[in-house]
Design an enzyme around this catalytic site. Structure first.
Site, PDB file in Angstrom:
ATOM      1  N   ASN A 101     -10.044  -0.124  -0.050  1.00 18.13           N
ATOM      2  CA  ASN A 101      -8.581  -0.035  -0.051  1.00 18.13           C
ATOM      3  C   ASN A 101      -8.060  -0.573  -1.384  1.00 18.13           C
ATOM      4  O   ASN A 101      -8.117  -1.775  -1.637  1.00 18.13           O
ATOM      5  CB  ASN A 101      -8.033  -0.853   1.126  1.00 18.13           C
ATOM      6  CG  ASN A 101      -6.521  -0.808   1.227  1.00 18.13           C
ATOM      7  OD1 ASN A 101      -5.828  -0.359   0.308  1.00 18.13           O
ATOM      8  ND2 ASN A 101      -5.998  -1.275   2.347  1.00 18.13           N
TER       9      ASN A 101
ATOM     10  N   CYS B 290       0.814  -1.222   0.000  1.00 20.65           N
ATOM     11  CA  CYS B 290       0.000   0.000   0.000  1.00 20.65           C
ATOM     12  C   CYS B 290       0.848   1.274   0.000  1.00 20.65           C
ATOM     13  O   CYS B 290       0.338   2.349  -0.309  1.00 20.65           O
ATOM     14  CB  CYS B 290      -0.956  -0.001   1.185  1.00 20.65           C
ATOM     15  SG  CYS B 290      -2.124  -1.361   1.114  1.00 20.65           S
TER      16      CYS B 290
ATOM     17  N   HIS C  60      -3.335   7.380   2.238  1.00 23.58           N
ATOM     18  CA  HIS C  60      -3.739   6.055   1.758  1.00 23.58           C
ATOM     19  C   HIS C  60      -5.111   5.743   2.343  1.00 23.58           C
ATOM     20  O   HIS C  60      -5.378   6.025   3.516  1.00 23.58           O
ATOM     21  CB  HIS C  60      -2.712   5.002   2.191  1.00 23.58           C
ATOM     22  CG  HIS C  60      -3.162   3.605   1.968  1.00 23.58           C
ATOM     23  ND1 HIS C  60      -3.687   3.186   0.760  1.00 23.58           N
ATOM     24  CD2 HIS C  60      -3.200   2.522   2.788  1.00 23.58           C
ATOM     25  CE1 HIS C  60      -4.015   1.907   0.857  1.00 23.58           C
ATOM     26  NE2 HIS C  60      -3.733   1.477   2.075  1.00 23.58           N
TER      27      HIS C  60
HETATM   28  N1  COA Z   1     -18.640  -8.414   9.418  1.00 29.64           N
HETATM   29  C1  COA Z   1     -19.080  -8.676  10.663  1.00 29.64           C
HETATM   30  N2  COA Z   1     -18.265  -9.065  11.666  1.00 29.64           N
HETATM   31  C2  COA Z   1     -16.959  -9.182  11.384  1.00 29.64           C
HETATM   32  C3  COA Z   1     -16.444  -8.932  10.101  1.00 29.64           C
HETATM   33  C4  COA Z   1     -17.341  -8.537   9.090  1.00 29.64           C
HETATM   34  N3  COA Z   1     -16.944  -8.255   7.848  1.00 29.64           N
HETATM   35  N4  COA Z   1     -15.100  -9.112  10.124  1.00 29.64           N
HETATM   36  C5  COA Z   1     -14.790  -9.489  11.378  1.00 29.64           C
HETATM   37  N5  COA Z   1     -15.902  -9.512  12.126  1.00 29.64           N
HETATM   38  C6  COA Z   1     -16.026  -9.870  13.553  1.00 29.64           C
HETATM   39  C7  COA Z   1     -14.875 -10.671  14.060  1.00 29.64           C
HETATM   40  O1  COA Z   1     -15.040 -12.028  13.775  1.00 29.64           O
HETATM   41  C8  COA Z   1     -14.936 -10.368  15.547  1.00 29.64           C
HETATM   42  O2  COA Z   1     -15.912 -11.187  16.114  1.00 29.64           O
HETATM   43  P1  COA Z   1     -15.716 -11.822  17.574  1.00 29.64           P
HETATM   44  O3  COA Z   1     -15.573 -10.640  18.493  1.00 29.64           O
HETATM   45  O4  COA Z   1     -16.951 -12.614  17.738  1.00 29.64           O
HETATM   46  O5  COA Z   1     -14.461 -12.626  17.464  1.00 29.64           O
HETATM   47  C9  COA Z   1     -15.436  -8.938  15.597  1.00 29.64           C
HETATM   48  O6  COA Z   1     -16.005  -8.670  14.315  1.00 29.64           O
HETATM   49  C10 COA Z   1     -14.358  -7.924  15.894  1.00 29.64           C
HETATM   50  O7  COA Z   1     -13.266  -8.193  15.058  1.00 29.64           O
HETATM   51  P2  COA Z   1     -11.990  -7.318  15.100  1.00 29.64           P
HETATM   52  O8  COA Z   1     -11.006  -7.819  14.085  1.00 29.64           O
HETATM   53  O9  COA Z   1     -11.504  -7.160  16.497  1.00 29.64           O
HETATM   54  O10 COA Z   1     -12.587  -5.912  14.634  1.00 29.64           O
HETATM   55  P3  COA Z   1     -11.880  -4.531  14.512  1.00 29.64           P
HETATM   56  O11 COA Z   1     -12.610  -3.517  15.270  1.00 29.64           O
HETATM   57  O12 COA Z   1     -10.392  -4.618  14.736  1.00 29.64           O
HETATM   58  O13 COA Z   1     -12.092  -4.182  12.974  1.00 29.64           O
HETATM   59  C11 COA Z   1     -10.863  -4.172  10.943  1.00 29.64           C
HETATM   60  C12 COA Z   1     -11.553  -5.026  11.982  1.00 29.64           C
HETATM   61  C13 COA Z   1     -10.228  -5.120   9.927  1.00 29.64           C
HETATM   62  C14 COA Z   1     -11.900  -3.300  10.250  1.00 29.64           C
HETATM   63  C15 COA Z   1      -9.780  -3.280  11.613  1.00 29.64           C
HETATM   64  O14 COA Z   1      -8.989  -4.051  12.482  1.00 29.64           O
HETATM   65  C16 COA Z   1      -8.883  -2.622  10.615  1.00 29.64           C
HETATM   66  O15 COA Z   1      -9.316  -1.804   9.837  1.00 29.64           O
HETATM   67  N6  COA Z   1      -7.576  -2.941  10.630  1.00 29.64           N
HETATM   68  C17 COA Z   1      -6.657  -2.391   9.690  1.00 29.64           C
HETATM   69  C18 COA Z   1      -6.741  -3.174   8.426  1.00 29.64           C
HETATM   70  C19 COA Z   1      -6.082  -2.471   7.289  1.00 29.64           C
HETATM   71  O16 COA Z   1      -6.266  -1.311   7.105  1.00 29.64           O
HETATM   72  N7  COA Z   1      -5.313  -3.220   6.517  1.00 29.64           N
HETATM   73  C20 COA Z   1      -4.663  -2.702   5.391  1.00 29.64           C
HETATM   74  C21 COA Z   1      -3.554  -1.808   5.827  1.00 29.64           C
HETATM   75  S1  COA Z   1      -2.834  -1.103   4.431  1.00 29.64           S
END
Ligand code: COA
Length: 322
Positions: A279, A113, A249
């Protein structure tokens, strides 16, 4: 002293749109969950057979047109991509052939990215050292090809697209600074754990998918981007208030808002496309830049801060007098 000026921008998104509502039919998720956690409402997805180079070519042609140059004026092509058409030749070489340009250097940059910021920094150094005078720099991706469409934790995040800029040698600045970083110790937090010489079987079976520890990525991204804002301002002896536009980004609206807060910047001065594009990795910054230039938000002489974070981890910034 030669500087590097952006003289044209272009962007291209494939026609097909996948909304959060569409995703609700594919995996166990909801529009509310995706919107609240990421800010994403929809993303563009390539058609069968449509490649990264197809997107890059359209973005490049638009940038060439907006710069008022012809392809023959270009003496360097750098394409930032994580999803090249082929293992080789590079997507930059494939694009060079499409543009009917011959003999000039053309190569890809892989910094996930952060790829566009890396490519911009390299092109700037070519121009400042008189190794090039007119560069085409592209970020182009077909991330949908490395997304596991059964994995709700990743498939809601990514999209396809391409953005491009034309850079020209200039007596006036230009790109004021670039800062690049990487730390491979984080290699397993955001990865496609398959390739040519590691787990080639996954690639052959069409199972080379993005794997991510979202929570960890989020934390490191926010901290790294906060540090790079300080580093960039200090290196240029500028205050937060000197920045006219943040062009980040587009991974997650909450990461973008954290950087804006660090800059004490009103969201009106942040270019945000994540709701419409998701993204798009290396394509996201040049796509956002092109949108804000074309709709008249970004004006000549304004100060832009570009910043990115991605797999590697890699992160970087570019400070630009537009
Ligand atoms: N829909 C519904 N629930 C979902 C889901 C979806 N698409 N994806 C994950 N979940 C659930 C998980 O299973 C978890 O459930 P649990 O509590 O029963 O285990 C819950 O949601 C929370 O998951 P978590 O990963 O802790 O959520 P989060 O608040 O961290 O959000 C992201 C997840 C991916 C949105 C966030 O971590 C993020 O944006 N991270 C950065 C990713 C990124 O930008 N990557 C590229 C970088 S260049």
């Amino acid at each position: 002293m030669k500087y590097t000026k952006i003289i044209g921008t272009g962007g291209f998104l494939p026609e097909k749109i996948l909304t959060n509502r569409d995703l609700e039919q594919m995996v166990e998720t909801t529009d509310e969950w995706i919107t609240e956690r990421t800010g994403i409402k929809k993303r563009h997805i390539v058609a069968a057979g449509q490649t990264t180079c197809d997107l890059a070519e359209q973005a490049a042609r638009r940038a060439i047109e907006s710069a008022g140059i012809s392809p023959g004026d270009i003496d360097l092509i750098i394409c930032a991509t994580t999803t090249p058409d082929r293992i080789f030749p590079s997507t930059a070489c494939l694009l060079q052939a499409r543009l009917d340009i011959h003999g000039i250097p053309a190569f890809d940059v892989q910094a996930v990215c952060t790829g566009f910021v890396y490519a911009l920094s390299i092109a700037d150094k070519f121009i400042r050292t008189h190794a090039a005078t007119c560069a085409l720099v592209i970020g182009a991706e077909t991330l949908s090809r490395i997304v596991d469409w059964n994995n709700r934790a990743t498939c809601v995040l990514f999209g396809d697209g391409a953005g491009a800029v034309i850079l020209k040698a200039s007596d006036a600045p230009g790109i004021l600074s670039t800062h690049l970083h990487a730390d491979g110790a984080y290699k397993d937090l955001l990865t496609v754990p398959a390739g040519i010489s590691e787990n080639p079987g996954l690639l052959q079976q069409g199972k080379a998918f993005i794997a991510m520890q979202g929570n960890e990525v989020f934390k490191v991204a926010v901290n790294s981007l906060s540090r790079i804002v300080d580093e960039t301002l200090e290196a240029n002896q500028l205050q937060q208030s000197d920045i006219d536009w943040l062009v980040p980004h587009q991974a997650n609206i909450r990461i973008i808002m954290a950087t804006a807060k660090k800059l004490k910047m009103d969201m009106d001065h942040v270019v945000v496309t994540v709701q419409d594009h998701g993204n798009t990795s290396a394509a996201s910054i040049p796509l956002a830049l092109d949108q804000a230039v074309r709709d008249g938000r970004i004006q000549r002489d304004e100060i832009l801060l570009l910043e990115a974070f991605g797999g590697g981890f890699t992160w970087g910034s570019a400070l630009i007098r537009y």
